[in-house]
Scaffold this active site. Structure first.
Site, PDB file in Angstrom:
ATOM      1  N   LYS A  96      -8.477   3.177 -19.222  1.00  0.00           N
ATOM      2  CA  LYS A  96      -8.709   3.851 -20.205  1.00  0.00           C
ATOM      3  C   LYS A  96      -7.846   3.854 -21.382  1.00  0.00           C
ATOM      4  CE  LYS A  96     -12.637   4.309 -18.611  1.00  0.00           C
ATOM      5  NZ  LYS A  96     -12.445   5.378 -17.049  1.00  0.00           N
ATOM      6  N   TYR A 111     -16.479  13.782 -15.898  1.00  0.00           N
ATOM      7  CA  TYR A 111     -17.371  11.942 -15.656  1.00  0.00           C
ATOM      8  C   TYR A 111     -18.129  11.907 -14.173  1.00  0.00           C
ATOM      9  CZ  TYR A 111     -16.851   7.412 -14.108  1.00  0.00           C
ATOM     10  OH  TYR A 111     -17.801   6.026 -13.317  1.00  0.00           O
ATOM     11  N   ASP A 136      -8.060  16.495 -15.172  1.00  0.00           N
ATOM     12  CA  ASP A 136      -8.263  15.078 -15.589  1.00  0.00           C
ATOM     13  C   ASP A 136      -7.635  15.083 -17.198  1.00  0.00           C
ATOM     14  OD1 ASP A 136      -9.425  12.601 -16.441  1.00  0.00           O
ATOM     15  OD2 ASP A 136     -10.961  12.877 -14.976  1.00  0.00           O
ATOM     16  N   ARG A 164       0.859  -1.430  -0.202  1.00  0.00           N
ATOM     17  CA  ARG A 164      -0.216   0.198  -0.035  1.00  0.00           C
ATOM     18  C   ARG A 164       0.797   1.529  -0.151  1.00  0.00           C
ATOM     19  NH1 ARG A 164      -2.466   1.871   4.492  1.00  0.00           N
ATOM     20  NH2 ARG A 164      -2.520  -0.268   5.564  1.00  0.00           N
TER      21      ARG A 164
HETATM   22  N1  LCS Z   1     -11.960  10.273 -15.465  1.00  0.00           N
HETATM   23  C1  LCS Z   1     -12.515  10.544 -16.477  1.00  0.00           C
HETATM   24  C2  LCS Z   1     -12.364  11.359 -17.424  1.00  0.00           C
HETATM   25  C3  LCS Z   1     -13.214   8.884 -16.168  1.00  0.00           C
HETATM   26  O1  LCS Z   1     -14.305   9.401 -17.213  1.00  0.00           O
HETATM   27  C4  LCS Z   1     -13.725   8.378 -15.120  1.00  0.00           C
HETATM   28  C5  LCS Z   1     -14.330   6.764 -15.770  1.00  0.00           C
HETATM   29  C6  LCS Z   1     -12.967   8.743 -14.273  1.00  0.00           C
HETATM   30  C7  LCS Z   1     -12.188   9.530 -14.387  1.00  0.00           C
HETATM   31  C8  LCS Z   1     -12.724   7.350 -13.338  1.00  0.00           C
HETATM   32  O2  LCS Z   1     -12.403   6.129 -13.544  1.00  0.00           O
HETATM   33  P1  LCS Z   1     -12.708   4.970 -12.769  1.00  0.00           P
HETATM   34  O3  LCS Z   1     -12.401   4.980 -11.612  1.00  0.00           O
HETATM   35  O4  LCS Z   1     -13.675   4.319 -13.288  1.00  0.00           O
HETATM   36  O5  LCS Z   1     -10.843   4.151 -13.677  1.00  0.00           O
HETATM   37  N2  LCS Z   1     -15.038   7.029 -17.079  1.00  0.00           N
HETATM   38  C9  LCS Z   1     -16.004   6.658 -17.287  1.00  0.00           C
HETATM   39  C10 LCS Z   1     -16.426   6.295 -18.965  1.00  0.00           C
HETATM   40  O6  LCS Z   1     -16.379   7.411 -19.370  1.00  0.00           O
HETATM   41  N3  LCS Z   1     -17.316   5.112 -18.602  1.00  0.00           N
HETATM   42  O7  LCS Z   1     -17.034   4.385 -17.545  1.00  0.00           O
HETATM   43  C11 LCS Z   1     -16.229   4.756 -16.779  1.00  0.00           C
END
Ligand code: LCS
Length: 398
Positions: free
Chosen positions: A211, A112, A186, A59
């Site tokens: 992503k 998001y 972001d 961690r």
């Molecule tokens: N920031 C952006 C721009 C995102 O699109 C997402 C997830 C996150 C942060 C959060 O990341 P995660 O915890 O899911 O790794 N976006 C998603 C979307 O547009 N569709 O499913 C997840």
């Protein structure tokens, strides 16, 4: 590293790798160990006190994950980076590390859905206030700043409507108001391949590495990148104490593997997306296309200035006939998969109002410029002609 290397593709493959790896392994080994033994009690004490380098407990750090963190820091031109078990882990740990009781955050309206939820009804439970504004309007940002503002938070291009904000101008604006305001970007949609926010004046970059950075749809992960003192705080407070959202070493290995082809993949995503955006823009059944590569996009000029080598792989659009027509169109697709997430090899499509952005109320969606009928396409790595054929046959059935 023996030679000085600068190219993005080269960095993605070589930066941060272990030197003198025990067995000379070419691929970074997976150190799947939760804890690391000390040769004496005193050694353990010194490591906890920060007086001696070395791993303690996964961690707090892990050899596989450390390689990945150094590599992502190099790609973002940051001093350092911390890896997380999700993008939301990274974002929340970052904001817990910046905000405190009585502080104020300015954030864009289009984010998001879960980031919006955290800012709108998460962190506000703990005595932090948040103002949502359209951060492409510099005047509106200026008016939202207060003496207790500690953070400006944006996504560019924004999820899901691909709104573009000018990172350089926003940095100048907030830092001339108060140099201590942390400007967080972001960079999930652009990736460091296309935009490096820290070079444009941002203080912190966050990512959902789920992503493009990983790119293969098999990992949930995130990063916070920035200056050394802030990254230390994010690791020792945001990660260790507040969220515990640590990345698993096996997931770190998969992302290291994915990063080797990041530049190639992003180029292909961008080329495919440009062709598809032009196809959709010229289609009589499509009412509106949101893609920063199109000259008609309100943020096109800023995108052309701050995105290098392409405009990303995400396109949002509205089918003529509103939400019902849009849903019917999505259900007619054959090659393209109905799924949330983005940045994978497979082309994915989703309906933000009922899926990724269902954390917004109808009024909040409207204020953020996210229409009820909007569909979001994550353009994959297939051949563009096949993606276009599928879109075309489904549009003809509406
Ligand atoms: N920031 C952006 C721009 C995102 O699109 C997402 C997830 C996150 C942060 C959060 O990341 P995660 O915890 O899911 O790794 N976006 C998603 C979307 O547009 N569709 O499913 C997840």
């Amino acid at each position: 590293m023996k030679t000085k290397i600068k190219g993005f593709g080269t960095l993605a493959i070589h930066a941060g790798n272990l030197e003198n790896e025990t067995f000379g392994a070419l691929a970074t080994p997976i150190y799947q160990s939760s804890t690391f033994y000390f040769d004496s009690c005193e050694t353990g004490g010194r490591r906890f006190a920060g007086e001696e380098n070395g791993f303690i407990y996964t961690r707090l750090g892990n050899p596989t994950t450390s390689v990945l963190e150094r590599k992502v820091a190099a790609l973002e031109n940051a001093d350092d980076a911390v890896a997380f078990g999700s993008g939301m882990g990274a974002i929340t740990a970052c904001l817990w590390s910046i905000a405190a009781l009585g502080k104020h955050i300015v954030a864009d309206e289009a984010l998001y859905g879960c980031t919006f939820a955290f800012l709108n009804h998460g962190i506000t439970r703990y005595g932090v206030s948040v103002t949502f504004v359209d951060t492409s309007d510099l005047q509106a940002v200026r008016q939202a700043l207060r003496p207790n503002t500690c953070c400006l938070y944006i996504e560019t291009p924004a999820n899901p409507n691909l709104k573009i904000e000018d990172i350089e101008e926003l940095s100048k604006l907030v830092h001339s108001y108060n140099k201590d305001i942390m400007f967080v970007v972001d960079n999930t949609f652009a990736t460091p391949c296309l935009t490096r926010p820290l070079d444009l004046g941002a203080d912190v970059v966050v990512h959902s590495a789920t992503k493009y950075l990983n790119g293969h749809g098999d990992v949930i992960a995130g990063f916070v990148c920035g200056r050394q003192d802030f990254i230390n705080e994010v690791r020792m407070f945001g990660l260790k104490d507040m969220t515990g959202a640590v990345l698993d070493p096996f997931a770190a290995f998969l992302i290291l593997r994915g990063l080797k082809t990041l530049e190639l993949r992003v180029q292909r995503h961008c080329e495919n997306a440009m062709q598809i955006a032009e196809f959709l823009d010229g289609h009589r059944k499509v009412a509106k296309v949101y893609f920063p590569g199109l000259k008609s996009h309100p943020g096109h000029e800023i995108a052309a200035k701050q995105m290098h080598g392409g405009f990303g792989g995400i396109i949002s659009f509205e089918v003529r006939g509103g939400k019902e027509a849009g849903m019917r169109f999505v259900n007619e697709l054959k090659l393209i998969t109905i799924a949330v997430s983005l940045g994978d090899a497979e082309t994915l499509i989703e309906h933000p109002a009922s899926m990724t952005h269902s954390t917004y109320s109808p009024e909040e969606l409207n204020a953020a410029g996210i229409s009820e009928g909007l569909v979001r396409l994550s353009v994959g790595l297939e051949n563009a002609v096949d993606i276009i054929d599928d879109l075309d046959q489904a549009l003809r059935r509406v």
